[in-house]
Design a protein around this motif. Structure first.
Motif, PDB file in Angstrom:
ATOM      1  N   UNK A  72      15.453  13.413  46.087  1.00 38.04           N
ATOM      2  CA  UNK A  72      16.774  14.042  45.948  1.00 38.04           C
ATOM      3  C   UNK A  72      17.293  14.435  47.330  1.00 38.04           C
ATOM      4  N   UNK A  73      18.596  14.615  47.443  1.00 39.08           N
ATOM      5  CA  UNK A  73      19.183  15.009  48.730  1.00 39.08           C
ATOM      6  C   UNK A  73      19.017  16.502  48.993  1.00 39.08           C
ATOM      7  N   UNK A  74      18.864  17.271  47.929  1.00 35.78           N
ATOM      8  CA  UNK A  74      18.632  18.710  48.035  1.00 35.78           C
ATOM      9  C   UNK A  74      17.555  19.079  47.023  1.00 35.78           C
ATOM     10  N   UNK A 132      13.500  21.584  52.334  1.00 36.21           N
ATOM     11  CA  UNK A 132      13.227  22.964  51.927  1.00 36.21           C
ATOM     12  C   UNK A 132      14.353  23.869  52.434  1.00 36.21           C
ATOM     13  N   UNK A 133      14.851  24.761  51.565  1.00 35.15           N
ATOM     14  CA  UNK A 133      15.929  25.670  51.976  1.00 35.15           C
ATOM     15  C   UNK A 133      15.521  26.519  53.184  1.00 35.15           C
ATOM     16  N   UNK A 134      16.493  26.865  54.032  1.00 41.67           N
ATOM     17  CA  UNK A 134      16.187  27.607  55.265  1.00 41.67           C
ATOM     18  C   UNK A 134      15.385  28.888  55.044  1.00 41.67           C
ATOM     19  N   UNK A 135      15.653  29.617  53.965  1.00 42.88           N
ATOM     20  CA  UNK A 135      14.950  30.870  53.718  1.00 42.88           C
ATOM     21  C   UNK A 135      13.473  30.660  53.365  1.00 42.88           C
ATOM     22  N   UNK A 174      10.733  24.299  40.828  1.00 43.27           N
ATOM     23  CA  UNK A 174      11.714  25.274  41.315  1.00 43.27           C
ATOM     24  C   UNK A 174      11.038  26.610  41.621  1.00 43.27           C
ATOM     25  N   UNK A 175      10.022  26.983  40.866  1.00 47.08           N
ATOM     26  CA  UNK A 175       9.285  28.210  41.150  1.00 47.08           C
ATOM     27  C   UNK A 175       8.598  28.095  42.510  1.00 47.08           C
ATOM     28  N   UNK A 176       8.052  26.925  42.814  1.00 45.67           N
ATOM     29  CA  UNK A 176       7.408  26.699  44.106  1.00 45.67           C
ATOM     30  C   UNK A 176       8.457  26.712  45.224  1.00 45.67           C
ATOM     31  N   UNK A 177       9.562  26.027  45.005  1.00 42.97           N
ATOM     32  CA  UNK A 177      10.603  25.902  46.041  1.00 42.97           C
ATOM     33  C   UNK A 177      11.263  27.253  46.323  1.00 42.97           C
ATOM     34  N   UNK A 178      11.573  27.992  45.271  1.00 45.55           N
ATOM     35  CA  UNK A 178      12.319  29.242  45.442  1.00 45.55           C
ATOM     36  C   UNK A 178      11.424  30.436  45.746  1.00 45.55           C
TER      37      UNK A 178
END
Length: 179
Positions: A72-74, A132-135, A174-178
């Motif tokens: 995915x792109x994001x 991975x999101x910046x945060x 999503x739990x891992x990513x967030x």
């Protein structure tokens, strides 16, 4: 003087062999696929096959080397769900999942194939880490490791169990990513 064959023609013949082998391997497995099966599936002669590959092991490595994942792109719930639906479709409808399971098993006993698979997995982890999101960047390596492992596990579950709903995997990813 023999007629000159273009590189495009040579590449197309090589791809014809790889495609035939991929189909045979996905259907019959590596051990049960003979060179004669690949020859028959490709529609080419023994000599043509051996012009491009010295052995079945070389063909196995070539099949594996062409593997790719459409990431995915994001890393949002929607994009991860779309990605896992793609994995599901590939595993269920194209025998790709069956082929990947066999590649992993063969890589356990083939150093050449293991090197290709390890390189592909490292590349995949690096590509996921970039998403991975910046945060969460401090955990990018761990997130990428978990993402790749869960997706591989999901694909194997589809192969072994028939059809598996991706929703619980999306929730876990999503739990891992967030965090």
């Amino acid at each position: 003087m023999s007629p000159k064959v273009s590189q495009e023609h040579l590449d197309a013949r090589r791809q014809q062999i790889v495609d035939a082998a991929r189909d045979q391997f996905a259907t019959r497995g590596f051990a049960r696929t003979s060179m004669a099966d690949i020859v028959a599936g490709s529609g080419l002669s023994n000599g043509a096959i051996y012009r491009y590959f010295t052995s079945k092991d070389d063909i196995v490595v070539a099949v594996c080397a062409q593997g790719s994942q459409a990431l995915p792109e994001t890393l949002t719930a929607a994009s991860v769900a779309t990605f896992l639906e793609h994995v599901r479709t590939q595993a269920r409808d194209t025998d790709h999942g069956r082929l990947v399971v066999q590649i992993y098993a063969e890589a356990a006993v083939s150093p050449a194939l293991a090197a290709v698979v390890q390189g592909q997995l490292a590349d995949l982890r690096a590509r996921v880490a970039e998403l991975v999101p910046p945060q969460r960047k401090e955990a990018a390596g761990a997130i990428a490791e978990a993402f790749v492992s869960l997706c591989a596990g999901y694909s194997q579950q589809v192969v072994l169990r028939g059809d598996v709903d991706p929703a619980p995997y999306v929730t876990a990813l999503m739990a891992v990513i967030e965090g």
